[in-house]
Design a protein around this motif. Structure first.
Motif, PDB file in Angstrom:
ATOM      1  N   LEU A  27      13.639 113.473  -7.111  1.00 13.43           N
ATOM      2  CA  LEU A  27      12.472 113.996  -5.935  1.00 13.43           C
ATOM      3  C   LEU A  27      12.392 115.492  -6.808  1.00 13.43           C
ATOM      4  CD1 LEU A  27      13.436 113.018  -2.538  1.00 13.43           C
ATOM      5  CD2 LEU A  27      11.369 112.464  -3.424  1.00 13.43           C
ATOM      6  N   TYR A  28      13.669 116.495  -7.285  1.00 12.44           N
ATOM      7  CA  TYR A  28      13.859 117.981  -7.876  1.00 12.44           C
ATOM      8  C   TYR A  28      12.630 117.016  -8.519  1.00 12.44           C
ATOM      9  CZ  TYR A  28      16.680 119.657  -4.114  1.00 12.44           C
ATOM     10  OH  TYR A  28      17.553 119.852  -3.037  1.00 12.44           O
ATOM     11  N   ALA A  29      13.016 116.632  -9.728  1.00 13.87           N
ATOM     12  CA  ALA A  29      12.709 116.070 -10.904  1.00 13.87           C
ATOM     13  C   ALA A  29      10.810 115.840 -10.829  1.00 13.87           C
ATOM     14  CB  ALA A  29      13.588 115.129 -12.348  1.00 13.87           C
ATOM     15  N   GLU A  30      10.867 115.342 -10.404  1.00 16.70           N
ATOM     16  CA  GLU A  30       9.351 114.470  -9.519  1.00 16.70           C
ATOM     17  C   GLU A  30       8.677 115.696  -8.805  1.00 16.70           C
ATOM     18  OE1 GLU A  30      10.368 111.175  -7.996  1.00 16.70           O
ATOM     19  OE2 GLU A  30      10.516 110.087  -8.689  1.00 16.70           O
ATOM     20  N   VAL A  35      11.199 119.975  -2.191  1.00 20.36           N
ATOM     21  CA  VAL A  35      11.438 119.156  -0.503  1.00 20.36           C
ATOM     22  C   VAL A  35      12.084 119.193  -0.165  1.00 20.36           C
ATOM     23  CG1 VAL A  35      10.710 117.283  -2.517  1.00 20.36           C
ATOM     24  CG2 VAL A  35      13.231 117.719  -3.077  1.00 20.36           C
ATOM     25  N   THR A  36      12.492 118.917   0.939  1.00 15.03           N
ATOM     26  CA  THR A  36      13.142 118.745   1.942  1.00 15.03           C
ATOM     27  C   THR A  36      14.262 118.296   2.036  1.00 15.03           C
ATOM     28  OG1 THR A  36      12.135 117.741   3.628  1.00 15.03           O
ATOM     29  CG2 THR A  36      11.444 119.840   3.881  1.00 15.03           C
ATOM     30  N   VAL A  40      15.440 114.149   0.865  1.00 11.05           N
ATOM     31  CA  VAL A  40      16.375 113.839   0.614  1.00 11.05           C
ATOM     32  C   VAL A  40      17.291 113.005   0.761  1.00 11.05           C
ATOM     33  CG1 VAL A  40      18.321 114.170  -0.898  1.00 11.05           C
ATOM     34  CG2 VAL A  40      16.615 116.314  -0.694  1.00 11.05           C
ATOM     35  N   ALA A  41      17.027 112.532   2.259  1.00 10.51           N
ATOM     36  CA  ALA A  41      17.055 112.168   2.974  1.00 10.51           C
ATOM     37  C   ALA A  41      16.614 110.714   2.988  1.00 10.51           C
ATOM     38  CB  ALA A  41      17.996 112.258   5.002  1.00 10.51           C
ATOM     39  N   ARG A  42      15.911 110.200   3.617  1.00 11.01           N
ATOM     40  CA  ARG A  42      14.924 109.342   3.226  1.00 11.01           C
ATOM     41  C   ARG A  42      14.752 108.557   1.910  1.00 11.01           C
ATOM     42  NH1 ARG A  42      11.179 112.198   6.551  1.00 11.01           N
ATOM     43  NH2 ARG A  42       9.822 113.278   5.051  1.00 11.01           N
ATOM     44  N   ARG A  43      15.050 109.315   0.934  1.00 11.59           N
ATOM     45  CA  ARG A  43      15.073 108.745  -0.251  1.00 11.59           C
ATOM     46  C   ARG A  43      16.045 107.926  -0.395  1.00 11.59           C
ATOM     47  NH1 ARG A  43      12.671 109.281  -5.666  1.00 11.59           N
ATOM     48  NH2 ARG A  43      10.510 109.622  -4.900  1.00 11.59           N
ATOM     49  N   ALA A  44      17.459 108.833  -0.121  1.00 16.57           N
ATOM     50  CA  ALA A  44      18.881 108.209  -0.285  1.00 16.57           C
ATOM     51  C   ALA A  44      18.810 106.809   0.648  1.00 16.57           C
ATOM     52  CB  ALA A  44      19.797 109.559  -0.173  1.00 16.57           C
ATOM     53  N   ARG A  54      27.548 116.928   4.029  1.00 20.56           N
ATOM     54  CA  ARG A  54      27.651 117.210   2.738  1.00 20.56           C
ATOM     55  C   ARG A  54      27.024 118.109   2.131  1.00 20.56           C
ATOM     56  NH1 ARG A  54      30.154 113.766   3.825  1.00 20.56           N
ATOM     57  NH2 ARG A  54      31.807 115.679   3.351  1.00 20.56           N
ATOM     58  N   PHE A  55      26.536 118.709   2.478  1.00 17.92           N
ATOM     59  CA  PHE A  55      25.805 120.832   2.171  1.00 17.92           C
ATOM     60  C   PHE A  55      25.157 120.523   3.016  1.00 17.92           C
ATOM     61  CE2 PHE A  55      24.965 117.122  -0.915  1.00 17.92           C
ATOM     62  CZ  PHE A  55      25.544 117.162  -2.432  1.00 17.92           C
ATOM     63  N   ALA A  56      25.671 121.890   3.646  1.00 18.98           N
ATOM     64  CA  ALA A  56      25.338 122.518   4.668  1.00 18.98           C
ATOM     65  C   ALA A  56      23.110 123.483   4.844  1.00 18.98           C
ATOM     66  CB  ALA A  56      26.164 124.548   4.603  1.00 18.98           C
ATOM     67  N   ASN A  57      22.854 123.794   3.771  1.00 20.09           N
ATOM     68  CA  ASN A  57      21.934 123.571   3.994  1.00 20.09           C
ATOM     69  C   ASN A  57      21.297 123.362   1.903  1.00 20.09           C
ATOM     70  OD1 ASN A  57      22.700 125.714   1.500  1.00 20.09           O
ATOM     71  ND2 ASN A  57      22.971 127.181   3.100  1.00 20.09           N
ATOM     72  N   LYS A  58      19.691 123.526   2.073  1.00 14.52           N
ATOM     73  CA  LYS A  58      19.604 123.146   0.322  1.00 14.52           C
ATOM     74  C   LYS A  58      19.069 123.511  -1.286  1.00 14.52           C
ATOM     75  CE  LYS A  58      14.480 122.626  -1.024  1.00 14.52           C
ATOM     76  NZ  LYS A  58      13.159 123.226  -0.932  1.00 14.52           N
ATOM     77  N   GLU A  59      20.373 125.261  -1.032  1.00 11.99           N
ATOM     78  CA  GLU A  59      20.758 126.227  -2.023  1.00 11.99           C
ATOM     79  C   GLU A  59      22.086 125.275  -2.569  1.00 11.99           C
ATOM     80  OE1 GLU A  59      17.937 128.168   0.353  1.00 11.99           O
ATOM     81  OE2 GLU A  59      19.811 127.754   1.223  1.00 11.99           O
TER      82      GLU A  59
END
Length: 219
Positions: A27-30, A35-36, A40-44, A54-59
């Motif tokens: 998603l980041y490449a495209e 993107v939120t 990411v959750a939907r794509r995964a 797994r990740f507390a925040n986007k950063e």
């Protein structure tokens, strides 16, 4: 105070993390880094709660996805500094950086942005930015790079080529190489000559098609 070693993830948790990282990388490449985590959750194919476990925040996710990219950039600076020809070393680094950004919109966003909240990216940047300055100084000392140029001129050139690569991608995946060559000619010291441009120019029709593609994508 010592900290306990990080426990290995269970098989299902490790699988979910891999799915999340792969989805974010795509998603980041495209689309870039706007993107939120929901996207990411939907794509995964996992729940949003799984992403946040797994990740507390986007950063944190950006850190994980782009850490290897920045490590590769640092390695490219080392290879360029090892090149016995300072100008060729500078050119090879510029080509490497632009080739990565040409296929990864998110990398362009990250390089052009700040490292706020992204500890690994800040660490990697602190390694490769001084190396790029050294690369620049080396070419000037060799008389192949104009003396009134500064290292931010190189960053500016790379950013401009990255933006142009995004604009022309729908009509040509390699058009950026022509414009990088034009930009590098502007950095050459007087009397150093010029290389032949590597690709033909885009046509007016190509430019119109590229504009239409971007307009359609934003709808």
């Amino acid at each position: 105070m010592s900290t306990a070693p990080e426990r290995p993830l269970r098989a299902d948790a490790a699988r979910n993390k891999r799915l999340i990282m792969d989805a974010a990388r795509e998603l980041y490449a495209e689309e870039g880094i706007d993107v939120t985590l929901d996207d990411v959750a939907r794509r995964a194919g996992v729940g949003v709660g799984t992403v946040y476990r797994r990740f507390a925040n986007k950063e944190q996710l950006i850190d994980g996805v782009f850490e290897q990219n920045f490590a590769d950039i640092a390695a490219a600076t080392e290879a360029s500094l090892a090149n016995p020809d300072p100008w060729n070393g500078l050119v090879s680094f510029a080509e490497f950086a632009c080739s990565r950004m040409a296929v990864n919109r998110g990398l362009k966003d990250v390089i052009n942005g700040t490292d706020e909240g992204c500890e690994q990216l800040a660490c990697q940047r602190s390694i490769f930015e001084p190396a790029i300055e050294q690369m620049f100084s080396r070419a000037q000392a060799a008389g192949t790079l104009r003396l009134d140029a500064v290292v931010t001129d190189l960053f500016g050139l790379i950013f401009m080529v990255g933006a142009l690569a995004e604009f022309t991608r729908s009509v040509s995946e390699t058009a950026w190489r022509r414009y990088l060559s034009l930009g590098l000619d502007g950095l050459r010291a007087a009397g150093m000559g010029r290389d032949s441009l590597p690709l033909p120019a885009l046509s007016i029709e190509d430019l119109h098609d590229a504009k239409q593609f971007l307009k359609d994508r934003r709808r």
